[in-house]
Design a protein around this motif. Structure first.
Motif, PDB file in Angstrom:
ATOM      1  N   PRO A 164       0.839  -1.213   0.000  1.00 19.70           N
ATOM      2  CA  PRO A 164       0.000   0.000   0.000  1.00 19.70           C
ATOM      3  C   PRO A 164       0.868   1.254   0.000  1.00 19.70           C
ATOM      4  CG  PRO A 164      -0.732  -1.554   1.678  1.00 19.70           C
ATOM      5  CD  PRO A 164       0.591  -2.042   1.187  1.00 19.70           C
ATOM      6  N   ASP A 165       0.415   2.285  -0.734  1.00 17.75           N
ATOM      7  CA  ASP A 165       1.171   3.532  -0.823  1.00 17.75           C
ATOM      8  C   ASP A 165       0.176   4.679  -0.980  1.00 17.75           C
ATOM      9  OD1 ASP A 165       2.759   5.716  -1.497  1.00 17.75           O
ATOM     10  OD2 ASP A 165       4.108   4.553  -2.771  1.00 17.75           O
ATOM     11  N   MET A 166       0.143   5.588   0.019  1.00 21.08           N
ATOM     12  CA  MET A 166      -0.753   6.747  -0.045  1.00 21.08           C
ATOM     13  C   MET A 166      -0.346   7.739  -1.125  1.00 21.08           C
ATOM     14  SD  MET A 166      -1.762   7.653   3.886  1.00 21.08           S
ATOM     15  CE  MET A 166      -3.009   6.671   4.763  1.00 21.08           C
ATOM     16  N   GLY A 167       0.856   7.565  -1.668  1.00 27.68           N
ATOM     17  CA  GLY A 167       1.301   8.427  -2.762  1.00 27.68           C
ATOM     18  C   GLY A 167       0.770   8.003  -4.110  1.00 27.68           C
ATOM     19  N   LEU A 168       0.166   6.820  -4.174  1.00 25.76           N
ATOM     20  CA  LEU A 168      -0.333   6.291  -5.441  1.00 25.76           C
ATOM     21  C   LEU A 168      -1.843   6.519  -5.564  1.00 25.76           C
ATOM     22  CD1 LEU A 168       1.721   2.979  -5.792  1.00 25.76           C
ATOM     23  CD2 LEU A 168       1.727   4.902  -7.404  1.00 25.76           C
ATOM     24  N   LEU A 169      -2.242   7.759  -5.667  1.00 23.68           N
ATOM     25  CA  LEU A 169      -3.655   8.067  -5.894  1.00 23.68           C
ATOM     26  C   LEU A 169      -3.827   9.515  -6.309  1.00 23.68           C
ATOM     27  CD1 LEU A 169      -4.349   9.819  -3.167  1.00 23.68           C
ATOM     28  CD2 LEU A 169      -4.848   7.598  -2.175  1.00 23.68           C
ATOM     29  N   ASN A 170      -4.963   9.774  -6.943  1.00 22.72           N
ATOM     30  CA  ASN A 170      -5.419  11.134  -7.244  1.00 22.72           C
ATOM     31  C   ASN A 170      -6.781  11.317  -6.592  1.00 22.72           C
ATOM     32  OD1 ASN A 170      -4.056  10.112 -10.162  1.00 22.72           O
ATOM     33  ND2 ASN A 170      -3.245  12.008  -9.303  1.00 22.72           N
ATOM     34  N   ALA A 171      -7.063  12.518  -6.141  1.00 19.68           N
ATOM     35  CA  ALA A 171      -8.338  12.782  -5.469  1.00 19.68           C
ATOM     36  C   ALA A 171      -8.919  14.105  -5.950  1.00 19.68           C
ATOM     37  CB  ALA A 171      -8.140  12.815  -3.955  1.00 19.68           C
ATOM     38  N   PHE A 172     -10.250  14.171  -5.938  1.00 16.43           N
ATOM     39  CA  PHE A 172     -10.978  15.349  -6.403  1.00 16.43           C
ATOM     40  C   PHE A 172     -12.091  15.676  -5.410  1.00 16.43           C
ATOM     41  CE2 PHE A 172      -9.467  12.701  -9.829  1.00 16.43           C
ATOM     42  CZ  PHE A 172      -8.874  13.579 -10.730  1.00 16.43           C
ATOM     43  N   PHE A 173     -12.235  16.940  -5.052  1.00 15.88           N
ATOM     44  CA  PHE A 173     -13.321  17.422  -4.202  1.00 15.88           C
ATOM     45  C   PHE A 173     -14.037  18.546  -4.960  1.00 15.88           C
ATOM     46  CE2 PHE A 173     -10.809  15.218  -1.203  1.00 15.88           C
ATOM     47  CZ  PHE A 173     -11.356  15.219   0.063  1.00 15.88           C
ATOM     48  N   TRP A 174     -15.362  18.510  -4.991  1.00 17.91           N
ATOM     49  CA  TRP A 174     -16.092  19.604  -5.618  1.00 17.91           C
ATOM     50  C   TRP A 174     -17.533  19.640  -5.097  1.00 17.91           C
ATOM     51  CZ3 TRP A 174     -15.687  14.839  -7.756  1.00 17.91           C
ATOM     52  CH2 TRP A 174     -16.765  14.313  -8.461  1.00 17.91           C
ATOM     53  N   ILE A 175     -18.172  20.784  -5.297  1.00 17.31           N
ATOM     54  CA  ILE A 175     -19.574  20.972  -4.933  1.00 17.31           C
ATOM     55  C   ILE A 175     -20.410  20.787  -6.198  1.00 17.31           C
ATOM     56  CG2 ILE A 175     -21.281  22.536  -3.946  1.00 17.31           C
ATOM     57  CD1 ILE A 175     -19.092  21.728  -1.965  1.00 17.31           C
ATOM     58  N   ASP A 176     -21.382  19.878  -6.169  1.00 18.77           N
ATOM     59  CA  ASP A 176     -22.173  19.626  -7.378  1.00 18.77           C
ATOM     60  C   ASP A 176     -23.311  20.632  -7.511  1.00 18.77           C
ATOM     61  OD1 ASP A 176     -24.305  18.769  -5.776  1.00 18.77           O
ATOM     62  OD2 ASP A 176     -23.982  16.644  -6.175  1.00 18.77           O
ATOM     63  N   SER A 177     -24.116  20.467  -8.541  1.00 13.61           N
ATOM     64  CA  SER A 177     -25.181  21.428  -8.840  1.00 13.61           C
ATOM     65  C   SER A 177     -26.271  21.460  -7.776  1.00 13.61           C
ATOM     66  CB  SER A 177     -25.810  21.103 -10.206  1.00 13.61           C
ATOM     67  OG  SER A 177     -26.310  19.764 -10.216  1.00 13.61           O
TER      68      SER A 177
ATOM     69  N   GLY B 239     -25.464  21.396  -4.563  1.00 16.01           N
ATOM     70  CA  GLY B 239     -24.823  21.932  -3.370  1.00 16.01           C
ATOM     71  C   GLY B 239     -24.178  20.869  -2.493  1.00 16.01           C
ATOM     72  N   MET B 240     -24.143  19.622  -2.977  1.00 17.72           N
ATOM     73  CA  MET B 240     -23.568  18.529  -2.195  1.00 17.72           C
ATOM     74  C   MET B 240     -22.063  18.409  -2.459  1.00 17.72           C
ATOM     75  SD  MET B 240     -25.043  16.503   0.000  1.00 17.72           S
ATOM     76  CE  MET B 240     -26.708  16.199  -0.555  1.00 17.72           C
ATOM     77  N   LEU B 241     -21.316  18.081  -1.393  1.00 21.69           N
ATOM     78  CA  LEU B 241     -19.880  17.852  -1.539  1.00 21.69           C
ATOM     79  C   LEU B 241     -19.634  16.479  -2.145  1.00 21.69           C
ATOM     80  CD1 LEU B 241     -16.877  18.590  -0.997  1.00 21.69           C
ATOM     81  CD2 LEU B 241     -17.159  17.597   1.290  1.00 21.69           C
ATOM     82  N   ARG B 242     -18.852  16.451  -3.198  1.00 22.33           N
ATOM     83  CA  ARG B 242     -18.475  15.209  -3.878  1.00 22.33           C
ATOM     84  C   ARG B 242     -16.978  14.957  -3.710  1.00 22.33           C
ATOM     85  NH1 ARG B 242     -22.236  12.308  -7.549  1.00 22.33           N
ATOM     86  NH2 ARG B 242     -24.000  13.695  -7.870  1.00 22.33           N
ATOM     87  N   VAL B 243     -16.620  13.677  -3.630  1.00 19.59           N
ATOM     88  CA  VAL B 243     -15.219  13.275  -3.594  1.00 19.59           C
ATOM     89  C   VAL B 243     -15.038  12.104  -4.562  1.00 19.59           C
ATOM     90  CG1 VAL B 243     -13.295  12.419  -2.201  1.00 19.59           C
ATOM     91  CG2 VAL B 243     -14.992  13.950  -1.165  1.00 19.59           C
ATOM     92  N   ALA B 244     -14.004  12.159  -5.369  1.00 17.11           N
ATOM     93  CA  ALA B 244     -13.644  11.029  -6.229  1.00 17.11           C
ATOM     94  C   ALA B 244     -12.187  10.675  -5.981  1.00 17.11           C
ATOM     95  CB  ALA B 244     -13.868  11.368  -7.700  1.00 17.11           C
TER      96      ALA B 244
END
Length: 318
Positions: free
Chosen positions: A224-237, A239-244
């Motif tokens: 396992p390696d926490m350096g091996l990932l990409n993450a996205f945070f945004w507010i959708d239409s 008004g909900m917080l999304r994370v990918a």
């Protein structure tokens, strides 16, 4: 109080007015070429962006990182680069900067005031997304596209620009809530991701906490390696917080630096969001849908996300 569209545009205009190098790169961006890449259900695109060779071609080995000045530390940044004030005092540990090597016309970097390396996904990204609801805030792990893995930072671009965000909002509807695993959805994709909807309740906060536990698995060692990932945070239409989260297997694809089949594409979060960046004309001409799929499959999970990674989120999902 969130940043308005006018404030975002004004901040960029003021920075470009006083920084010729950044202004030139933004103007050159207007001349960048793009071509569509339909990758199953993901309507991706390839962008020719020569200025990004600074990031794509960055040497990120330990010796190189130690020998160069950190361009995200306040004392080492160009004198022309100004800090934009946050509205939210909770973000006082982060400095908001216009990115001088933009991928898109609105492109910010959020650099932590302390010179500490990229580690777990920073949950302050939630406050950044709420502060700048027009933007998607993204994070490159130390081995997943970060050209400055030695200094904690995130970035932000307009959310409507990224194909993956549009796909997620279509397939993981806000009323469904919870956690969505793309490899269990029946979608045809070049790589798989985990999508979360963070509701303003105890369950949502627990879901958000688990984001900081996410990791990828090194393709060679299986560790396992926490350096091996990409993450996205945004507010959708709504008004909900999304994370990918896109778990990764490798930093760079097999074709990178390969003498026989050299293609200079080093996928970071923007690439994984469906906008693949090619800084060289020859690579832009060469890359088609099949090559793009191969690149994505080299660095992320084209078949299924390993259960070891998904297990973090199972409790909230099942």
């Amino acid at each position: 109080m969130a940043f308005s569209t006018e404030e975002i545009n004004s901040a960029i205009e003021e920075q470009l007015a006083s920084w010729p190098m950044a202004r030139e790169n933004f103007f050159r961006l207007m001349e960048s070429r793009r071509k569509p890449l339909q990758l199953g259900d993901l309507g991706a695109a390839l962008q020719l962006n020569p200025a990004r060779i600074v990031s794509t071609g960055a040497k990120v080995d330990t010796a190189t990182i130690k020998s160069r000045p950190c361009f995200l530390c306040a004392a080492k940044r160009p004198a022309e680069q100004r800090v934009i004030s946050w509205h939210n005092p909770m973000l006082s540990d982060w400095e908001l900067l216009v990115n001088p090597y933009p991928i898109l016309p609105v492109h910010f970097t959020m650099a932590h005031k302390s010179h500490t390396p990229q580690g777990a996904i920073p949950l302050d990204m939630a406050a950044m997304a709420e502060e700048m609801p027009d933007l998607v805030i993204f994070y490159n792990g130390a081995r997943a596209g970060a050209s400055a893995p030695d200094h904690r930072h995130t970035q932000g671009v307009l959310s409507g620009e990224l194909p993956l965000m549009r796909l997620i909002e279509k397939e993981h509807r806000h009323e469904e809530g919870g956690v969505f695993f793309s490899d269990e959805s029946g979608l045809s994709l070049p790589f798989h991701f985990i999508s979360l909807i963070v509701t303003p309740d105890v369950a949502g906060m627990e879901r958000l906490r688990k984001v900081s536990l996410a990791f990828g698995l090194d393709a060679e060692s299986g560790e396992p390696d926490m350096g091996l990932l990409n993450a996205f945070f945004w507010i959708d239409s709504t008004g909900m917080l999304r994370v990918a989260i896109v778990p990764r297997r490798r930093h760079r694809p097999a074709c990178y630096g390969n003498t026989a089949a050299d293609i200079m594409v080093s996928p970071g979060a923007i690439d994984m969001a469906g906008l693949m960046i090619a800084p060289r004309q020859g690579d832009f001409d060469k890359i088609d849908a099949e090559i793009a799929k191969r690149i994505y499959g080299d660095v992320a999970y084209a078949e299924a996300i390993p259960q070891q990674i998904k297990h973090i989120f199972y409790e909230a999902h099942h």
